[in-house]
Motif scaffolding. Structure first.
Motif, PDB file in Angstrom:
ATOM      1  N   TYR A  63      90.829   4.955  69.923  1.00 23.71           N
ATOM      2  CA  TYR A  63      91.285   3.563  69.928  1.00 23.71           C
ATOM      3  C   TYR A  63      91.195   2.983  71.340  1.00 23.71           C
ATOM      4  O   TYR A  63      90.712   1.872  71.540  1.00 23.71           O
ATOM      5  CB  TYR A  63      92.715   3.472  69.390  1.00 23.71           C
ATOM      6  CG  TYR A  63      93.223   2.057  69.336  1.00 23.71           C
ATOM      7  CD1 TYR A  63      92.870   1.211  68.294  1.00 23.71           C
ATOM      8  CD2 TYR A  63      94.045   1.560  70.339  1.00 23.71           C
ATOM      9  CE1 TYR A  63      93.334  -0.102  68.254  1.00 23.71           C
ATOM     10  CE2 TYR A  63      94.502   0.260  70.309  1.00 23.71           C
ATOM     11  CZ  TYR A  63      94.144  -0.567  69.260  1.00 23.71           C
ATOM     12  OH  TYR A  63      94.591  -1.859  69.235  1.00 23.71           O
ATOM     13  N   HIS A  71      87.550   2.492  72.279  1.00 21.66           N
ATOM     14  CA  HIS A  71      87.001   1.319  71.595  1.00 21.66           C
ATOM     15  C   HIS A  71      87.443   0.041  72.304  1.00 21.66           C
ATOM     16  O   HIS A  71      86.637  -0.864  72.530  1.00 21.66           O
ATOM     17  CB  HIS A  71      87.439   1.287  70.131  1.00 21.66           C
ATOM     18  CG  HIS A  71      87.139  -0.014  69.459  1.00 21.66           C
ATOM     19  ND1 HIS A  71      85.856  -0.444  69.228  1.00 21.66           N
ATOM     20  CD2 HIS A  71      87.962  -0.992  69.014  1.00 21.66           C
ATOM     21  CE1 HIS A  71      85.896  -1.647  68.646  1.00 21.66           C
ATOM     22  NE2 HIS A  71      87.157  -1.991  68.512  1.00 21.66           N
ATOM     23  N   ASP A  72      88.710  -0.015  72.675  1.00 23.94           N
ATOM     24  CA  ASP A  72      89.215  -1.188  73.391  1.00 23.94           C
ATOM     25  C   ASP A  72      88.486  -1.354  74.722  1.00 23.94           C
ATOM     26  O   ASP A  72      88.073  -2.466  75.066  1.00 23.94           O
ATOM     27  CB  ASP A  72      90.721  -1.043  73.620  1.00 23.94           C
ATOM     28  CG  ASP A  72      91.333  -2.285  74.230  1.00 23.94           C
ATOM     29  OD1 ASP A  72      91.165  -3.374  73.653  1.00 23.94           O
ATOM     30  OD2 ASP A  72      91.954  -2.165  75.299  1.00 23.94           O
ATOM     31  N   HIS A  87      85.476  -0.214  75.518  1.00 17.86           N
ATOM     32  CA  HIS A  87      84.078  -0.567  75.261  1.00 17.86           C
ATOM     33  C   HIS A  87      83.916  -2.018  74.821  1.00 17.86           C
ATOM     34  O   HIS A  87      82.849  -2.612  75.002  1.00 17.86           O
ATOM     35  CB  HIS A  87      83.474   0.354  74.206  1.00 17.86           C
ATOM     36  CG  HIS A  87      83.126   1.703  74.738  1.00 17.86           C
ATOM     37  ND1 HIS A  87      82.689   2.712  73.905  1.00 17.86           N
ATOM     38  CD2 HIS A  87      83.135   2.219  75.984  1.00 17.86           C
ATOM     39  CE1 HIS A  87      82.454   3.788  74.631  1.00 17.86           C
ATOM     40  NE2 HIS A  87      82.718   3.515  75.906  1.00 17.86           N
ATOM     41  N   SER A  88      84.952  -2.582  74.224  1.00 13.88           N
ATOM     42  CA  SER A  88      84.842  -3.960  73.748  1.00 13.88           C
ATOM     43  C   SER A  88      85.061  -4.973  74.870  1.00 13.88           C
ATOM     44  O   SER A  88      84.861  -6.157  74.679  1.00 13.88           O
ATOM     45  CB  SER A  88      85.823  -4.208  72.603  1.00 13.88           C
ATOM     46  OG  SER A  88      87.149  -4.114  73.061  1.00 13.88           O
ATOM     47  N   ARG A  89      85.449  -4.499  76.027  1.00 10.65           N
ATOM     48  CA  ARG A  89      85.645  -5.376  77.187  1.00 10.65           C
ATOM     49  C   ARG A  89      84.440  -5.267  78.106  1.00 10.65           C
ATOM     50  O   ARG A  89      83.705  -4.309  78.070  1.00 10.65           O
ATOM     51  CB  ARG A  89      86.901  -4.971  77.962  1.00 10.65           C
ATOM     52  CG  ARG A  89      88.149  -5.066  77.124  1.00 10.65           C
ATOM     53  CD  ARG A  89      89.317  -4.466  77.873  1.00 10.65           C
ATOM     54  NE  ARG A  89      90.469  -4.322  77.019  1.00 10.65           N
ATOM     55  CZ  ARG A  89      91.375  -5.258  76.819  1.00 10.65           C
ATOM     56  NH1 ARG A  89      91.258  -6.416  77.411  1.00 10.65           N
ATOM     57  NH2 ARG A  89      92.392  -5.051  76.019  1.00 10.65           N
ATOM     58  N   HIS A 128      78.351   0.435  80.162  1.00 15.58           N
ATOM     59  CA  HIS A 128      77.070   0.061  79.568  1.00 15.58           C
ATOM     60  C   HIS A 128      76.448  -1.163  80.235  1.00 15.58           C
ATOM     61  O   HIS A 128      77.133  -2.030  80.757  1.00 15.58           O
ATOM     62  CB  HIS A 128      77.230  -0.170  78.065  1.00 15.58           C
ATOM     63  CG  HIS A 128      78.042  -1.378  77.733  1.00 15.58           C
ATOM     64  ND1 HIS A 128      77.477  -2.602  77.519  1.00 15.58           N
ATOM     65  CD2 HIS A 128      79.365  -1.547  77.584  1.00 15.58           C
ATOM     66  CE1 HIS A 128      78.413  -3.480  77.250  1.00 15.58           C
ATOM     67  NE2 HIS A 128      79.573  -2.863  77.280  1.00 15.58           N
ATOM     68  N   LEU A 169      77.002   3.311  76.087  1.00 17.36           N
ATOM     69  CA  LEU A 169      78.269   3.734  75.501  1.00 17.36           C
ATOM     70  C   LEU A 169      78.181   5.133  74.905  1.00 17.36           C
ATOM     71  O   LEU A 169      79.175   5.863  74.886  1.00 17.36           O
ATOM     72  CB  LEU A 169      78.697   2.746  74.424  1.00 17.36           C
ATOM     73  CG  LEU A 169      78.905   1.293  74.860  1.00 17.36           C
ATOM     74  CD1 LEU A 169      79.294   0.437  73.675  1.00 17.36           C
ATOM     75  CD2 LEU A 169      79.928   1.206  75.963  1.00 17.36           C
ATOM     76  N   THR A 198      79.868   5.235  67.410  1.00 15.10           N
ATOM     77  CA  THR A 198      80.654   4.464  68.370  1.00 15.10           C
ATOM     78  C   THR A 198      82.105   4.929  68.264  1.00 15.10           C
ATOM     79  O   THR A 198      82.475   5.660  67.321  1.00 15.10           O
ATOM     80  CB  THR A 198      80.587   2.960  68.061  1.00 15.10           C
ATOM     81  OG1 THR A 198      81.228   2.730  66.795  1.00 15.10           O
ATOM     82  CG2 THR A 198      79.156   2.447  68.052  1.00 15.10           C
ATOM     83  N   LEU A 230      84.621   3.125  67.407  1.00 11.78           N
ATOM     84  CA  LEU A 230      85.167   2.561  66.174  1.00 11.78           C
ATOM     85  C   LEU A 230      84.698   3.349  64.948  1.00 11.78           C
ATOM     86  O   LEU A 230      85.483   3.630  64.038  1.00 11.78           O
ATOM     87  CB  LEU A 230      84.794   1.085  66.042  1.00 11.78           C
ATOM     88  CG  LEU A 230      85.439   0.329  64.885  1.00 11.78           C
ATOM     89  CD1 LEU A 230      86.965   0.357  64.997  1.00 11.78           C
ATOM     90  CD2 LEU A 230      84.941  -1.102  64.835  1.00 11.78           C
ATOM     91  N   GLU A 231      83.425   3.721  64.920  1.00  8.89           N
ATOM     92  CA  GLU A 231      82.909   4.526  63.811  1.00  8.89           C
ATOM     93  C   GLU A 231      83.607   5.887  63.763  1.00  8.89           C
ATOM     94  O   GLU A 231      83.956   6.375  62.680  1.00  8.89           O
ATOM     95  CB  GLU A 231      81.401   4.701  63.938  1.00  8.89           C
ATOM     96  CG  GLU A 231      80.618   3.436  63.689  1.00  8.89           C
ATOM     97  CD  GLU A 231      79.164   3.532  64.110  1.00  8.89           C
ATOM     98  OE1 GLU A 231      78.375   2.680  63.639  1.00  8.89           O
ATOM     99  OE2 GLU A 231      78.790   4.431  64.903  1.00  8.89           O
TER     100      GLU A 231
END
Length: 156
Positions: free
Chosen positions: A33, A36-37, A39-41, A52, A82, A123, A125-126
């Motif tokens: 979690y 994922h957070d 990587h989303s930033r 990345h 990533l 990823t 999330l996956e």
């Protein structure tokens, strides 16, 4: 990474060899979690590790055992993806679950995270939604006399 209150995960794994599967799963889910957070930033640098789509202008600072195979090859990598982080997560999860009987789903997830082919790594999330972390709800039953609710597999 700096040391955080409570110590690092490696120390926890060493100090808790008999931790149950549910606790280990919660730790793994928290790791995924958080990643994922992250990587989303859009981050250019996080404690010396490039993220990345960032051109590498300085040498990687990393522990070799956690490095993805594409970083260990003699080829010059000009971008870090990533999937590099996901390989490292696979190494961490392998250590987290090494002293406990692993389900086929956990083995499958760790194997895919540690894939030589970066395009085959899930990823964060996956991985978070992988079957390894799907827990069947406990089926309840009730006593015909007192109507108490109890897990069905325990009996009265």
């Amino acid at each position: 990474m700096p040391f955080y209150k409570g110590g690092d995960l490696d120390a926890w794994i060493r100090d808790n060899p008999f931790a149950d599967l549910a606790t280990r799963r919660r730790i793994a889910i928290g790791l995924l979690y958080g990643l994922h957070d992250l990587h989303s930033r859009v981050l250019g640098d996080f404690d010396g590790v490039q993220m990345h789509d960032v051109t590498m202008t300085q040498p990687l600072q990393s522990t070799k055992q956690y490095m993805a195979p594409e970083l260990l090859r003699d080829e010059v990598a000009d971008k870090v993806e990533l999937a590099v982080d996901m390989f490292s997560v696979g190494v961490v999860l392998a250590k987290l679950f090494e002293n406990i009987e692993m389900s086929d789903a956990i083995k499958s997830l760790i194997s895919s995270l540690r894939s030589e082919d970066s395009s085959q790594r899930p990823t964060a999330l996956e991985a978070f939604h992988h079957a390894a972390f799907q827990v069947e709800p406990v089926k309840d039953a009730s006593c015909a006399i007192c109507l108490d609710i109890y897990p069905a597999d325990e009996g009265v």
